[in-house]
Design a protein around this motif. Structure first.
Motif, PDB file in Angstrom:
ATOM      1  N   GLY A 258     -34.577 -13.144  14.298  1.00  0.00           N
ATOM      2  CA  GLY A 258     -35.091 -14.490  14.548  1.00  0.00           C
ATOM      3  C   GLY A 258     -36.543 -14.652  14.177  1.00  0.00           C
ATOM      4  N   GLN A 259     -37.053 -13.755  13.323  1.00  0.00           N
ATOM      5  CA  GLN A 259     -38.482 -13.746  13.024  1.00  0.00           C
ATOM      6  C   GLN A 259     -38.832 -14.245  11.627  1.00  0.00           C
ATOM      7  OE1 GLN A 259     -39.904  -9.785  13.832  1.00  0.00           O
ATOM      8  NE2 GLN A 259     -39.587  -9.963  16.037  1.00  0.00           N
ATOM      9  N   VAL A 260     -37.860 -14.740  10.876  1.00  0.00           N
ATOM     10  CA  VAL A 260     -38.164 -15.303   9.567  1.00  0.00           C
ATOM     11  C   VAL A 260     -38.870 -16.636   9.764  1.00  0.00           C
ATOM     12  CG1 VAL A 260     -37.209 -16.187   7.407  1.00  0.00           C
ATOM     13  CG2 VAL A 260     -36.245 -14.128   8.459  1.00  0.00           C
ATOM     14  N   ALA A 261     -40.012 -16.803   9.121  1.00  0.00           N
ATOM     15  CA  ALA A 261     -40.813 -18.009   9.308  1.00  0.00           C
ATOM     16  C   ALA A 261     -40.044 -19.253   8.873  1.00  0.00           C
ATOM     17  CB  ALA A 261     -42.104 -17.898   8.511  1.00  0.00           C
ATOM     18  N   PRO A 262     -40.079 -20.306   9.674  1.00  0.00           N
ATOM     19  CA  PRO A 262     -39.411 -21.551   9.296  1.00  0.00           C
ATOM     20  C   PRO A 262     -39.948 -22.074   7.967  1.00  0.00           C
ATOM     21  CG  PRO A 262     -40.104 -21.606  11.601  1.00  0.00           C
ATOM     22  CD  PRO A 262     -40.735 -20.399  10.993  1.00  0.00           C
ATOM     23  N   GLY A 263     -39.059 -22.551   7.137  1.00  0.00           N
ATOM     24  CA  GLY A 263     -39.466 -23.127   5.861  1.00  0.00           C
ATOM     25  C   GLY A 263     -39.559 -22.133   4.724  1.00  0.00           C
ATOM     26  N   THR A 264     -39.375 -20.839   5.030  1.00  0.00           N
ATOM     27  CA  THR A 264     -39.510 -19.825   3.978  1.00  0.00           C
ATOM     28  C   THR A 264     -38.514 -20.051   2.850  1.00  0.00           C
ATOM     29  OG1 THR A 264     -40.314 -18.158   5.544  1.00  0.00           O
ATOM     30  CG2 THR A 264     -39.418 -17.361   3.453  1.00  0.00           C
ATOM     31  N   ILE A 265     -37.277 -20.311   3.204  1.00  0.00           N
ATOM     32  CA  ILE A 265     -36.238 -20.494   2.185  1.00  0.00           C
ATOM     33  C   ILE A 265     -36.446 -21.808   1.447  1.00  0.00           C
ATOM     34  CG2 ILE A 265     -33.765 -20.815   1.803  1.00  0.00           C
ATOM     35  CD1 ILE A 265     -33.269 -18.847   4.083  1.00  0.00           C
ATOM     36  N   GLY A 266     -36.826 -22.851   2.165  1.00  0.00           N
ATOM     37  CA  GLY A 266     -37.090 -24.137   1.520  1.00  0.00           C
ATOM     38  C   GLY A 266     -38.241 -24.037   0.532  1.00  0.00           C
TER      39      GLY A 266
ATOM     40  N   LEU B 102     -37.058 -22.235  -2.526  1.00  0.00           N
ATOM     41  CA  LEU B 102     -36.230 -23.097  -3.363  1.00  0.00           C
ATOM     42  C   LEU B 102     -37.104 -24.020  -4.203  1.00  0.00           C
ATOM     43  CD1 LEU B 102     -33.285 -23.864  -4.018  1.00  0.00           C
ATOM     44  CD2 LEU B 102     -33.433 -25.598  -2.214  1.00  0.00           C
ATOM     45  N   TYR B 103     -38.179 -24.528  -3.623  1.00  0.00           N
ATOM     46  CA  TYR B 103     -39.126 -25.358  -4.366  1.00  0.00           C
ATOM     47  C   TYR B 103     -39.825 -24.532  -5.435  1.00  0.00           C
ATOM     48  CZ  TYR B 103     -42.622 -29.014  -5.159  1.00  0.00           C
ATOM     49  OH  TYR B 103     -43.401 -29.993  -5.739  1.00  0.00           O
ATOM     50  N   GLY B 104     -40.104 -23.276  -5.091  1.00  0.00           N
ATOM     51  CA  GLY B 104     -40.647 -22.338  -6.068  1.00  0.00           C
ATOM     52  C   GLY B 104     -42.113 -22.542  -6.361  1.00  0.00           C
ATOM     53  N   GLY B 105     -42.553 -21.914  -7.457  1.00  0.00           N
ATOM     54  CA  GLY B 105     -43.955 -22.009  -7.833  1.00  0.00           C
ATOM     55  C   GLY B 105     -44.857 -21.388  -6.792  1.00  0.00           C
ATOM     56  N   THR B 106     -45.988 -22.012  -6.549  1.00  0.00           N
ATOM     57  CA  THR B 106     -46.972 -21.496  -5.608  1.00  0.00           C
ATOM     58  C   THR B 106     -46.448 -21.486  -4.181  1.00  0.00           C
ATOM     59  OG1 THR B 106     -48.717 -22.363  -7.037  1.00  0.00           O
ATOM     60  CG2 THR B 106     -49.358 -21.768  -4.811  1.00  0.00           C
ATOM     61  N   ALA B 107     -45.503 -22.354  -3.873  1.00  0.00           N
ATOM     62  CA  ALA B 107     -44.976 -22.445  -2.513  1.00  0.00           C
ATOM     63  C   ALA B 107     -44.195 -21.206  -2.106  1.00  0.00           C
ATOM     64  CB  ALA B 107     -44.091 -23.686  -2.374  1.00  0.00           C
ATOM     65  N   ALA B 108     -43.630 -20.504  -3.064  1.00  0.00           N
ATOM     66  CA  ALA B 108     -42.787 -19.347  -2.765  1.00  0.00           C
ATOM     67  C   ALA B 108     -43.651 -18.136  -2.410  1.00  0.00           C
ATOM     68  CB  ALA B 108     -41.890 -19.028  -3.957  1.00  0.00           C
ATOM     69  N   VAL B 109     -43.386 -17.565  -1.237  1.00  0.00           N
ATOM     70  CA  VAL B 109     -44.132 -16.388  -0.794  1.00  0.00           C
ATOM     71  C   VAL B 109     -43.158 -15.226  -0.627  1.00  0.00           C
ATOM     72  CG1 VAL B 109     -45.933 -17.761   0.323  1.00  0.00           C
ATOM     73  CG2 VAL B 109     -43.891 -17.128   1.617  1.00  0.00           C
TER      74      VAL B 109
ATOM     75  N   ALA C 255     -48.964 -27.867  -7.597  1.00  0.00           N
ATOM     76  CA  ALA C 255     -48.126 -28.661  -6.700  1.00  0.00           C
ATOM     77  C   ALA C 255     -46.708 -28.864  -7.212  1.00  0.00           C
ATOM     78  CB  ALA C 255     -48.776 -30.031  -6.465  1.00  0.00           C
ATOM     79  N   GLY C 256     -46.448 -28.583  -8.466  1.00  0.00           N
ATOM     80  CA  GLY C 256     -45.151 -28.877  -9.056  1.00  0.00           C
ATOM     81  C   GLY C 256     -44.067 -27.892  -8.665  1.00  0.00           C
ATOM     82  N   PRO C 257     -42.814 -28.336  -8.649  1.00  0.00           N
ATOM     83  CA  PRO C 257     -41.697 -27.426  -8.367  1.00  0.00           C
ATOM     84  C   PRO C 257     -41.563 -26.387  -9.467  1.00  0.00           C
ATOM     85  CG  PRO C 257     -40.889 -29.532  -9.196  1.00  0.00           C
ATOM     86  CD  PRO C 257     -42.356 -29.704  -8.953  1.00  0.00           C
TER      87      PRO C 257
ATOM     88  N   ALA D 150     -43.115 -13.267  -6.933  1.00  0.00           N
ATOM     89  CA  ALA D 150     -43.271 -13.295  -8.386  1.00  0.00           C
ATOM     90  C   ALA D 150     -42.314 -14.261  -9.079  1.00  0.00           C
ATOM     91  CB  ALA D 150     -43.083 -11.891  -8.964  1.00  0.00           C
ATOM     92  N   PHE D 151     -41.534 -14.995  -8.313  1.00  0.00           N
ATOM     93  CA  PHE D 151     -40.559 -15.900  -8.929  1.00  0.00           C
ATOM     94  C   PHE D 151     -41.238 -16.988  -9.759  1.00  0.00           C
ATOM     95  CE2 PHE D 151     -37.577 -13.589  -6.626  1.00  0.00           C
ATOM     96  CZ  PHE D 151     -36.292 -14.078  -6.785  1.00  0.00           C
ATOM     97  N   TRP D 152     -42.434 -17.398  -9.335  1.00  0.00           N
ATOM     98  CA  TRP D 152     -43.146 -18.447 -10.060  1.00  0.00           C
ATOM     99  C   TRP D 152     -43.364 -18.048 -11.517  1.00  0.00           C
ATOM    100  CZ3 TRP D 152     -47.687 -18.146 -12.767  1.00  0.00           C
ATOM    101  CH2 TRP D 152     -48.373 -16.933 -12.667  1.00  0.00           C
ATOM    102  N   PHE D 153     -43.666 -16.765 -11.739  1.00  0.00           N
ATOM    103  CA  PHE D 153     -43.964 -16.277 -13.078  1.00  0.00           C
ATOM    104  C   PHE D 153     -42.759 -16.436 -14.002  1.00  0.00           C
ATOM    105  CE2 PHE D 153     -43.471 -12.340 -15.703  1.00  0.00           C
ATOM    106  CZ  PHE D 153     -44.290 -12.742 -16.749  1.00  0.00           C
ATOM    107  N   VAL D 154     -41.580 -16.111 -13.493  1.00  0.00           N
ATOM    108  CA  VAL D 154     -40.369 -16.199 -14.302  1.00  0.00           C
ATOM    109  C   VAL D 154     -40.037 -17.657 -14.623  1.00  0.00           C
ATOM    110  CG1 VAL D 154     -37.898 -15.649 -14.402  1.00  0.00           C
ATOM    111  CG2 VAL D 154     -39.503 -14.044 -13.323  1.00  0.00           C
ATOM    112  N   SER D 155     -40.155 -18.535 -13.637  1.00  0.00           N
ATOM    113  CA  SER D 155     -39.841 -19.948 -13.893  1.00  0.00           C
ATOM    114  C   SER D 155     -40.856 -20.580 -14.839  1.00  0.00           C
ATOM    115  CB  SER D 155     -39.780 -20.732 -12.575  1.00  0.00           C
ATOM    116  OG  SER D 155     -41.019 -20.702 -11.884  1.00  0.00           O
ATOM    117  N   VAL D 156     -42.142 -20.247 -14.687  1.00  0.00           N
ATOM    118  CA  VAL D 156     -43.160 -20.806 -15.575  1.00  0.00           C
ATOM    119  C   VAL D 156     -42.967 -20.293 -16.999  1.00  0.00           C
ATOM    120  CG1 VAL D 156     -45.634 -20.852 -16.095  1.00  0.00           C
ATOM    121  CG2 VAL D 156     -44.853 -21.237 -13.755  1.00  0.00           C
TER     122      VAL D 156
END
Length: 342
Positions: free
Chosen positions: A99-107, A110-117, A167-169, A122-128
């Motif tokens: 029960g310790q996964v931070a809320p919003g982590t998966i969301g 999914l948005y990706g980019g800088t938002a993904a921690v 800020a972009g997805p 490193a997912f941002w790098f592949v999508s960019v």
């Protein structure tokens, strides 16, 4: 790490450039283990830009836009989606138990980019890289000045409003600024026949000199930070160009047997990029990092990818298959003079 043909003979590959890809990926992992000023100064200036420069350096003009999309989807998109689902499943399982996964982590992931921690660091790098390659293919129909204009506008925007470009997805708004590195790679390819043998060492020396003299602020592309205006990008390009040229010069010094090992390790790269932050997440690696964490984040993903690349799971998890081109995200690495298939 870029979309490429899967039929290039191993003998046509540049083992030196493949080795550079491996070093670059290891540097990306190290950058997620440590965040101190020494680590940032020594690797952040080049460890991500070099992959964009490689994409431009080994670019093959004339591929249809639809073909580019299919190729990038196979080598970048599919592993991105598969590893995303694997890590989401791991997060859900961990949350069910602790029960310790931070809320919003998966969301955010999914948005990706800088938002993904972490574990999606490193997912941002592949999508960019995916979007940049497709965008560059589309821009190819126009005069080169158009692509340069787009890149310069993106870079100026990043300097003036980094919060906008981050800020972009999927890191979408970072793409225009990152195109400057792809264009630099294309320029290097055109100039290469006229460059003296000492050009690589000179380029690397100048770039490193800028860093040692403190003339450039460290880059952090994920954060929209392209370093000191003009000089930051120039330093990244100089170091990347130097590394590429020196890597090519290693080819004649690498045996055929070693080349095969290096090629296979390089083919595992996309899996390492996408999965290593999952190991750091499991280990709860702090910002101060640790040698054990670094070793685990390198060895476990690479060993796993080494095994699966020769199985039916290879294309899904690594974006390539054994026996073909072991290239997934950094650009084609043919030997100098070999036919390019990028």
């Amino acid at each position: 790490m870029a979309a490429t043909s899967t039929t290039t003979a191993a003998g046509n590959r540049s083992a030196g450039v493949d080795l550079l890809r491996i070093v670059g990926i290891a540097a990306v992992v190290a950058g997620h283990v440590w965040s101190d000023s020494l680590t940032r100064a020594s690797i952040y200036t080049w460890h991500v830009p070099v992959f964009f420069v490689l994409t431009g350096y080994f670019w093959s003009p004339g591929r249809p836009l639809g073909g580019e999309l299919r190729k990038r989807w196979t080598t970048l998109g599919v592993p991105y989606v598969v590893w995303f689902l694997i890590l989401v499943a791991a997060l859900l399982a961990a949350d069910a138990v602790t029960g310790q996964v931070a809320p919003g982590t998966i969301g955010d992931a999914l948005y990706g980019g800088t938002a993904a921690v972490r574990p999606f660091s490193a997912f941002w790098f592949v999508s960019v890289l995916f979007i940049a390659a497709v965008a560059f293919r589309w821009l190819e129909r126009f005069p080169a000045a158009v692509a340069w204009t787009v890149a310069v506008i993106g870079l100026v925007t990043a300097y003036l409003a980094p919060s906008v470009v981050t800020a972009g997805p999927l890191g979408l708004f970072l793409v225009p600024a990152c195109l400057v590195f792809v264009l630099a790679g294309r320029l290097l390819r055109r100039l290469r026949p006229r460059l003296p043998a000492s050009a690589g060492a000179a380029s690397l020396s100048i770039g490193v000199g800028f860093v040692l003299l403190g003339l450039n602020r460290d880059l952090d592309l994920k954060a929209g930070d392209f370093g000191s205006p003009v000089l930051g990008v120039l330093t990244a390009i100089l170091i990347s160009v130097g590394l590429i040229r020196l890597a090519e010069e290693l080819d004649l010094r690498i045996s055929v047997r070693a080349s095969r090992v290096i090629s296979r390790l390089a083919g595992c790269g996309i899996a390492v990029v996408l999965s290593h932050a999952g190991i750091l997440w499991v280990l709860k690696t702090p910002r101060s990092g640790g040698v054990v964490d670094l070793v685990a984040a390198l060895v476990v993903p690479w060993a796993f990818a080494w095994i699966v690349i020769s199985t039916p799971l290879g294309p899904w998890l690594t974006g390539t298959r054994i026996g073909g081109s072991a290239r997934a995200a950094s650009g084609v690495a043919p030997r100098p003079g070999a036919t390019q298939t990028h």
